[in-house]
Write a protein that holds these residues in place. Structure first.
Motif, PDB file in Angstrom:
ATOM      1  N   SER A 173       0.761  -1.306  -0.062  1.00 34.09           N
ATOM      2  CA  SER A 173       0.046   0.048   0.012  1.00 34.09           C
ATOM      3  C   SER A 173       0.889   1.181  -0.008  1.00 34.09           C
ATOM      4  CB  SER A 173      -1.014  -0.114   1.114  1.00 34.09           C
ATOM      5  OG  SER A 173      -0.281   0.261   2.411  1.00 34.09           O
ATOM      6  N   SER A 194       0.679   3.669   1.986  1.00 34.77           N
ATOM      7  CA  SER A 194       1.077   3.974   3.289  1.00 34.77           C
ATOM      8  C   SER A 194       2.360   3.454   3.713  1.00 34.77           C
ATOM      9  CB  SER A 194       0.017   3.682   4.452  1.00 34.77           C
ATOM     10  OG  SER A 194      -1.156   4.436   4.184  1.00 34.77           O
ATOM     11  N   ASP A 195       2.752   2.031   3.492  1.00 32.78           N
ATOM     12  CA  ASP A 195       3.672   1.055   3.682  1.00 32.78           C
ATOM     13  C   ASP A 195       5.143   2.049   3.328  1.00 32.78           C
ATOM     14  OD1 ASP A 195       2.357  -0.982   5.120  1.00 32.78           O
ATOM     15  OD2 ASP A 195       2.033  -2.026   3.147  1.00 32.78           O
ATOM     16  N   ASN A 211       0.120  -2.945  14.044  1.00 36.55           N
ATOM     17  CA  ASN A 211      -0.727  -3.638  12.986  1.00 36.55           C
ATOM     18  C   ASN A 211       0.848  -4.362  12.218  1.00 36.55           C
ATOM     19  OD1 ASN A 211      -1.374  -5.046  10.697  1.00 36.55           O
ATOM     20  ND2 ASN A 211      -3.174  -3.665  10.254  1.00 36.55           N
ATOM     21  N   TYR A 222       1.202  -3.089   8.494  1.00 34.52           N
ATOM     22  CA  TYR A 222       0.763  -1.712   8.259  1.00 34.52           C
ATOM     23  C   TYR A 222       1.859  -0.793   8.878  1.00 34.52           C
ATOM     24  CZ  TYR A 222      -2.189   2.849   8.451  1.00 34.52           C
ATOM     25  OH  TYR A 222      -2.665   3.824   8.385  1.00 34.52           O
ATOM     26  N   ASP A 242      -1.126   9.015   9.688  1.00 30.57           N
ATOM     27  CA  ASP A 242      -0.593   8.255   8.461  1.00 30.57           C
ATOM     28  C   ASP A 242      -0.687   9.535   7.493  1.00 30.57           C
ATOM     29  OD1 ASP A 242      -0.219   7.267   5.943  1.00 30.57           O
ATOM     30  OD2 ASP A 242      -1.624   5.634   6.353  1.00 30.57           O
ATOM     31  N   GLY A 290      -5.287   1.345   5.817  1.00 32.37           N
ATOM     32  CA  GLY A 290      -4.567   0.299   6.797  1.00 32.37           C
ATOM     33  C   GLY A 290      -5.690  -0.705   7.287  1.00 32.37           C
ATOM     34  N   GLU A 325      -4.824   0.139  16.972  1.00 35.36           N
ATOM     35  CA  GLU A 325      -4.662  -0.384  15.513  1.00 35.36           C
ATOM     36  C   GLU A 325      -5.287  -2.078  15.369  1.00 35.36           C
ATOM     37  OE1 GLU A 325      -3.969   1.343  12.727  1.00 35.36           O
ATOM     38  OE2 GLU A 325      -4.192   3.154  13.915  1.00 35.36           O
TER      39      GLU A 325
END
Length: 446
Positions: free
Chosen positions: A110, A112-113, A156, A159, A181, A224, A305
Motif C-alpha cells: 500500500s 502508506s507502507d 498492525n 501496516y 498516516d 490500513g 490499531e
C-alpha cells in the motif's frame, strides 16, 4: 515544562546512541564572538542483517522464514533539524503461500507502507514557535492524553505508516496536531491549549501554569484496513500548583464525549508531577475517571490499531461499535529516564514507561516498556508488554524482548529479538502469530 514533555520525548527518538550529541561540543579555548557558531553536522550509518521467522500460533497461518536486511542513515543537524531514514527489507527463504514473492508483499502493498522509509524527520525544536516531526509514532500521547494516550501506529504488523506531529505557539495559544498516516486518510486530531493567565493578566513569567485545552480526534478508517469511523472530543483544565527548580506539581480536570452519539460522555480528575535533574527525567500521573454511554478516556490507546478491527472482549466487534460498561476507573502512569551521568539524550541506563488502569467492574489494562544498558553500555536489554481486558473474557496479551551486545567499541553488535503478534484479517478477526530474529549489525558515526 509539563505541556510539551510528550512531544519532546517523541522527538528524542531521532537521536542515535553513538552518533554524537545533538549539541556540538564547545571548546574551552574558544573566544566569545557576536556571530553565531557554524552548525556542526553529525551522521550515523548502520546496516543490520538477520534471519527472521514468522510463526503461527494455534495452527493458524503459514510458517515463513526471511533474511532481513535493514540499512539506516541518520543525520543530526542540531536542535532544529534531524533525519532518520531506513527500513527492513525481508527476502523470503522458505514458507508462505504458493507463488509468494521473494520480498514480503505485505510490507509494501500500500502507499502508506512506503512511509516506513522515514523513521524520523524534524524541522524546528520543541521550544521553537513552530515544529514539525514525521515518523513512526510509538507511545504517543496528545498533550493531556485524555483522547490519545500511549498510541502506536505500528501495532498492525502489516501496516507501516509514517505519522506527523505539528506544534506551534502564538501568544497565549499553544497547538499540537497530529496524523497517524501522512499518506492516507486515517487517525488525525489536534489539541488547543490556552494560557489563561496570559489572557487575563498579560504575559506571565512562567508560561502554561493555568491552561484550558480543547481536543478533538477523528478516525476516517479508510486505509490500513477499513474499519468504522469515530470522533471524540475533550475539554481539560490544568493548574500547576507547585513550581520548584526542576520540579512541577499539577492538578487536572476534564470532560469529554462522542459528539455524534448522545449520552456518551466521561469525566476525569487527577494530579501529576514532573521532575527533571541532570540524571533523572520523571513524569507521574494519577487520575480518577468516569465512563458513561460507551465513552472512555484513552480511547485511542496502545492497541487501537488492532482494536479498531476487533476490540478486546467477548463481543468480537470493532472498538467503535463495542459496548463499554458504565463505571469508574483509576489510571496511573509513570515515565522514568535515568542515567549515571548527565547524558541528556534518548539512550540512558534505565528507561521505564508504564501505564495501568483498573475499572470498578473488574477489568484491568496495562502497557509497559523497560530498557536497560549494562557493562558500560555494551549490553542493551529491552522488554515490552501489553495486556488489555484482563479479568474479563477475550483478554488480549502481547509481548516482545530485544537484546543487543556491542563489541569493537560499539561498532559491531549481535542482536536477538522475539515476541508475539496479531495480524488483522479481512473478516475483522485477528490471527495470532509470533516472531524470532537473530543477526549482526555494524554502524559508523562521525
Amino acid at each position: 515544562m509539563g505541556r510539551r514533555r510528550w512531544v519532546g520525548i517523541l522527538l528524542l527518538w531521532l537521536l542515535p546512541m553513538t552518533g554524537g550529541a545533538s549539541e556540538p561540543p564547545v571548546s574551552e579555548e574558544a573566544t566569545p564572538s557576536p556571530a553565531p557558531p557554524p552548525r556542526r553536522w553529525y551522521y550515523l550509518t548502520r546496516l543490520e542483517a538477520a534471519t527472521l521467522a514468522l510463526l503461527p500460533r494455534a495452527g493458524a497461518g503459514e510458517r515463513e522464514g526471511f533474511v532481513q536486511v535493514e540499512p539506516t542513515v541518520i543525520l543530526d543537524g542540531g536542535p532544529e533539524f534531524g533525519l532518520n531514514v531506513g527500513a527492513p527489507v525481508r527476502l523470503r527463504l522458505w514458507g508462505g503461500a504458493a507463488g509468494a514473492s521473494v520480498v514480503r508483499r505485505e510490507d509494501w502493498d500500500s502507499l502508506s507502507d512506503w512511509g516506513q522509509l522515514v523513521r524520523g524527520l524534524k524541522f524546528g525544536s520543541d521550544t521553537a514557535p513552530l515544529g514539525v516531526w514525521f515518523g513512526a509514532l510509538e507511545g504517543y500521547s496528545l498533550l493531556t492524553g485524555h483522547l490519545v494516550r500511549r498510541y502506536s501506529n505500528r501495532m498492525n504488523p502489516d501496516y507501516h505508516p509514517a505519522g506527523g506531529v505539528l506544534t506551534g505557539t502564538v501568544g497565549p495559544l499553544y497547538t499540537e496536531a497530529f496524523v497517524s498516516d501522512v499518506l492516507g486518510a486515517r487517525l488525525m486530531g489536534a489539541e488547543l491549549s490556552l494560557d489563561m493567565q496570559h489572557v487575563l493578566f498579560g504575559k506571565p513569567k512562567e508560561k502554561g501554569r493555568y491552561t484550558l485545552a480543547l481536543s478533538a480526534v477523528h478516525d476516517w478508517g479508510k486505509v490500513g484496513g477499513r474499519a468504522p469511523s469515530v470522533t471524540l472530543a475533550h475539554l481539560d483544565a490544568t493548574a500547576v500548583v507547585l513550581v520548584r527548580p526542576g520540579f512541577e506539581a499539577l492538578v487536572v480536570a476534564g470532560w469529554g464525549g462522542r459528539p455524534i452519539e448522545g449520552g456518551a460522555w466521561g469525566a476525569v480528575a487527577g494530579v501529576g508531577a514532573d521532575a527533571v535533574t541532570p540524571t533523572l527525567d520523571m513524569t507521574l500521573r494519577l487520575e480518577v475517571r468516569r465512563q458513561h454511554g460507551g465513552f472512555r478516556q484513552g480511547f485511542f490507546g496502545p492497541d487501537y490499531e488492532l482494536a479498531r478491527f476487533h476490540a478486546a472482549g467477548p463481543e468480537g466487534v470493532p472498538l467503535a461499535e463495542a459496548a463499554f460498561p458504565e463505571g469508574f476507573s483509576l489510571y496511573g502512569e509513570a515515565a522514568v529516564g535515568w542515567d549515571a551521568v548527565s547524558y541528556g539524550g534518548r539512550y540512558r541506563h534505565l528507561q521505564l514507561s508504564l501505564g495501568a488502569e483498573a475499572f470498578t467492574w473488574g477489568r484491568f489494562d496495562v502497557d509497559g516498556r523497560v530498557a536497560v544498558q549494562l557493562f558500560e553500555r555494551s549490553l542493551e536489554v529491552a522488554l515490552k508488554g501489553l495486556g488489555v481486558g484482563m479479568g474479563q473474557p477475550g483478554a488480549r496479551y502481547l509481548g516482545a524482548a530485544e537484546v543487543r551486545w556491542r563489541v569493537l567499541r560499539g561498532r559491531l553488535y549481535a542482536l536477538g529479538t522475539g515476541g508475539t503478534l496479531l495480524f488483522p484479517q479481512g473478516d475483522g478477526t485477528l490471527r495470532p502469530g509470533a516472531f524470532a530474529s537473530v543477526g549482526l549489525g555494524v554502524e559508523h558515526a562521525r
